[in-house]
Design an enzyme around this catalytic site. Sequence first.
Site, PDB file in Angstrom:
ATOM      1  N   HIS A 154       0.841  -1.256   0.107  1.00 17.60           N
ATOM      2  CA  HIS A 154      -0.105  -0.104   0.068  1.00 17.60           C
ATOM      3  C   HIS A 154       1.112   1.281   0.022  1.00 17.60           C
ATOM      4  O   HIS A 154       2.006   1.446   0.665  1.00 17.60           O
ATOM      5  CB  HIS A 154      -1.127  -0.086   1.106  1.00 17.60           C
ATOM      6  CG  HIS A 154      -0.239  -0.170   2.530  1.00 17.60           C
ATOM      7  ND1 HIS A 154       0.225  -1.536   3.004  1.00 17.60           N
ATOM      8  CD2 HIS A 154       0.112   0.572   3.342  1.00 17.60           C
ATOM      9  CE1 HIS A 154       0.814  -1.271   4.220  1.00 17.60           C
ATOM     10  NE2 HIS A 154       0.799  -0.064   4.416  1.00 17.60           N
TER      11      HIS A 154
ATOM     12  N   HIS B 297       0.797   4.917   1.187  1.00 13.11           N
ATOM     13  CA  HIS B 297       0.357   6.142   1.939  1.00 13.11           C
ATOM     14  C   HIS B 297       0.201   7.482   1.263  1.00 13.11           C
ATOM     15  O   HIS B 297       1.478   7.849   0.736  1.00 13.11           O
ATOM     16  CB  HIS B 297       0.799   6.185   3.422  1.00 13.11           C
ATOM     17  CG  HIS B 297       0.970   5.056   4.355  1.00 13.11           C
ATOM     18  ND1 HIS B 297       0.035   4.924   5.357  1.00 13.11           N
ATOM     19  CD2 HIS B 297       1.746   3.825   4.371  1.00 13.11           C
ATOM     20  CE1 HIS B 297       0.376   3.876   6.077  1.00 13.11           C
ATOM     21  NE2 HIS B 297       1.199   3.083   5.397  1.00 13.11           N
TER      22      HIS B 297
END
Length: 115
Positions: free
Chosen positions: A99, A101
């Site tokens: 992922h 951010h």
Amino acid sequence: MGECIFCRIVSGEIPAKKIYEDDLVLAFHDINPVAPVHFLVIPKAHVASMAELNAEHEAVMGRVMTVAARLAREQGATDGFRTIINTGRVGRQEVYHLHVHVIGGPDVLPAMLKR
Ligand code: 5GP
Ligand code: ZN
């Protein structure tokens, strides 16, 4: 992969405040934001971490980055933002589904790392 929390968000098994979704990627607000703008952009297909990337991921990771840039703007981070990808033990990754951010807001962020 069955117990991967972000795969469960992709499948809709676990709720999330989704911002955007297409065939390759999903973006949703971080459950524990560290700034007024804090969302995550993930490949829908499970990849444990950035360390696992190979040439087959080039299309999806290109999409992750262009979506991150557009959503940062749309979420109000018009004067800059920070992207972070924590990887592995040393990077203190907590969720092992890759992922990005995206973190921002009206104020300047603290220095990236303390010397
Ligand atoms: P990491 O340390 O792996 O880079 O960050 C994982 C991030 O995922 C953390 O910022 C944490 O707040 C967020 N997170 C963990 N579980 C959930 C969840 O179930 N839903 C959402 N929206 N974010 C989560
Ligand atoms: Zn996963």
